[in-house]
Write a protein that holds these residues in place. Structure first.
Motif, mmCIF file in Angstrom:
data_model
loop_
_atom_site.group_PDB
_atom_site.id
_atom_site.type_symbol
_atom_site.label_atom_id
_atom_site.label_comp_id
_atom_site.label_asym_id
_atom_site.label_seq_id
_atom_site.Cartn_x
_atom_site.Cartn_y
_atom_site.Cartn_z
ATOM 1 N N ALA A 6 -21.358 93.607 -6.929
ATOM 2 C CA ALA A 6 -21.052 93.429 -8.239
ATOM 3 C C ALA A 6 -21.985 94.044 -9.280
ATOM 4 C CB ALA A 6 -21.356 91.904 -8.479
ATOM 5 N N LEU A 33 -10.619 90.758 -15.394
ATOM 6 C CA LEU A 33 -10.730 90.371 -14.005
ATOM 7 C C LEU A 33 -9.559 89.953 -13.390
ATOM 8 C CD1 LEU A 33 -14.052 88.592 -14.353
ATOM 9 C CD2 LEU A 33 -13.894 91.128 -14.042
ATOM 10 N N PHE A 35 -8.130 88.917 -9.606
ATOM 11 C CA PHE A 35 -8.680 88.303 -8.375
ATOM 12 C C PHE A 35 -7.202 88.214 -7.531
ATOM 13 C CE2 PHE A 35 -11.797 86.660 -11.235
ATOM 14 C CZ PHE A 35 -12.813 87.067 -10.798
ATOM 15 N N HIS A 44 -14.681 85.327 -3.980
ATOM 16 C CA HIS A 44 -14.333 85.568 -5.465
ATOM 17 C C HIS A 44 -15.480 84.998 -6.432
ATOM 18 C CE1 HIS A 44 -11.019 87.844 -4.510
ATOM 19 N NE2 HIS A 44 -10.015 86.813 -4.676
ATOM 20 N N LYS A 48 -17.665 87.180 -8.618
ATOM 21 C CA LYS A 48 -17.462 87.143 -10.127
ATOM 22 C C LYS A 48 -18.941 86.769 -10.888
ATOM 23 C CE LYS A 48 -15.277 84.361 -13.654
ATOM 24 N NZ LYS A 48 -14.109 83.320 -14.063
ATOM 25 N N LYS A 49 -19.684 86.095 -9.924
ATOM 26 C CA LYS A 49 -20.985 85.517 -10.407
ATOM 27 C C LYS A 49 -21.877 86.724 -10.616
ATOM 28 C CE LYS A 49 -24.690 82.480 -9.605
ATOM 29 N NZ LYS A 49 -25.769 83.387 -9.694
ATOM 30 N N LEU A 51 -21.245 89.942 -10.725
ATOM 31 C CA LEU A 51 -20.549 90.820 -11.854
ATOM 32 C C LEU A 51 -21.173 90.305 -13.397
ATOM 33 C CD1 LEU A 51 -19.247 93.273 -12.920
ATOM 34 C CD2 LEU A 51 -17.057 91.740 -12.774
ATOM 35 N N LEU A 52 -20.865 88.913 -13.571
ATOM 36 C CA LEU A 52 -21.205 88.249 -14.732
ATOM 37 C C LEU A 52 -22.764 88.425 -14.914
ATOM 38 C CD1 LEU A 52 -18.741 85.217 -14.998
ATOM 39 C CD2 LEU A 52 -18.608 87.659 -16.171
ATOM 40 N N TYR A 62 -14.346 87.961 -21.418
ATOM 41 C CA TYR A 62 -13.966 87.948 -20.202
ATOM 42 C C TYR A 62 -12.634 87.151 -20.089
ATOM 43 C CZ TYR A 62 -18.687 89.729 -18.751
ATOM 44 O OH TYR A 62 -19.719 90.459 -18.611
ATOM 45 N N SER A 64 -10.025 86.083 -16.942
ATOM 46 C CA SER A 64 -9.714 86.007 -15.476
ATOM 47 C C SER A 64 -8.096 85.852 -15.045
ATOM 48 C CB SER A 64 -10.417 85.065 -14.574
ATOM 49 O OG SER A 64 -11.900 85.310 -14.682
ATOM 50 N N TYR A 66 -5.910 84.932 -11.633
ATOM 51 C CA TYR A 66 -5.706 84.793 -10.025
ATOM 52 C C TYR A 66 -4.428 84.821 -9.458
ATOM 53 C CZ TYR A 66 -10.531 83.429 -10.672
ATOM 54 O OH TYR A 66 -11.955 83.303 -10.956
ATOM 55 N N PHE A 100 -10.142 92.618 -7.670
ATOM 56 C CA PHE A 100 -10.896 92.247 -6.560
ATOM 57 C C PHE A 100 -10.071 92.091 -5.273
ATOM 58 C CE2 PHE A 100 -13.146 90.972 -10.347
ATOM 59 C CZ PHE A 100 -14.349 90.743 -9.971
#
Length: 241
Positions: A6, A33, A35, A44, A48-49, A51-52, A62, A64, A66, A100
């Motif tokens: 990340a 983002l 996913f 995931h 994600k954590k 990257l943030l 951001y 997201s 899914y 992702f």
């Protein structure tokens, strides 16, 4: 590992976005983002954590999306979710799209090839050429896409297994039946000549019952003690990578 990946992706995000925007931050720092799977998937969550966390000092917005393609593996579903994601990209106008895993990369990232929207991928098992991401060489791909390939440690795993259990001679490789797993197994096959054990087969399975039946069937040809049917009935099917 997800955290390191990340951080690298965050560097790529910053580098790509800087080419397409003026002042950085706020509305200019929209990161979309995408996913491949569902929100509760540990990979995931961790990616994600990471990257943030890597971009925590940046004033970014951001969003997201899914695709839920581990629980819905049918190609029509994948294409439907890709269409929805691309529609949101068009409406939200992010500075960068981060995908992702394979499905998001090939159908959403692939849908943005040649556009003005930078795309960064991570967790891709397929060769980038198969996704159309390379039009020149890998060092100079010539498109608006960059990222990090995922390569499983198959050779190292079998070598460790042989070191732990020297008498083992044969193994089978079992996985769930998904696009990502099939690509990963193709990579595993390409490394097979280097394995210290003989691979008796590669199996992609859809249900826990199929998993049980295949394990019981393989007990007769593999040189190690497998769990008893009673133990199998109470075990859980492992999730794929």
């Amino acid at each position: 590992m997800p955290g390191r990946v990340a951080v690298l992706v965050a560097v790529l995000v910053l580098g790509l976005a800087s080419f397409g925007t003026g002042a950085w931050g706020g509305e200019n720092c929209r990161i979309f983002l995408v996913f491949s799977y569902h929100p509760s998937l540990p990979w995931h969550i961790n990616a994600k954590k990471g990257l943030l966390d890597a971009l925590r000092d940046m004033d970014c917005l951001y969003k997201s999306f899914y695709m839920d393609t581990k629980r819905h593996t049918e190609e029509p579903w994948i294409r439907k979710k890709a269409h929805e994601a691309l529609k949101e990209v068009k409406e939200w106008k992010p500075a960068v799209v981060v995908t992702f895993d394979d499905n998001a990369a090939r159908v959403v990232g692939g849908g943005l090839l040649g556009t003005s929207t930078p795309v960064v991928f991570l967790g891709v098992n397929a060769e980038p050429e198969k996704c159309g991401f390379v039009r020149g060489t890998r060092k100079r791909p010539g498109v608006n896409v960059t990222g990090v390939l995922e390569r499983h440690y198959f050779a190292q795993t079998f070598k460790l297994l042989k070191a732990l259990v020297p008498g083992i001679e044969k193994c089978a490789v079992l996985s769930d039946d998904s696009y990502t797993s099939r690509v990963a197994l193709d990579y595993c096959r390409s490394l097979e000549p280097s394995f210290p054990v003989k691979i008796v087969g590669y199996y992609t399975l859809r249900t826990f019952q199929e998993w049980q039946e295949r394990v019981l069937e393989l007990q007769s040809c593999l040189l190690y003690t497998s769990p008893s049917p009673r133990d199998l009935s109470t075990s859980r099917m492992p999730s794929s990578a």
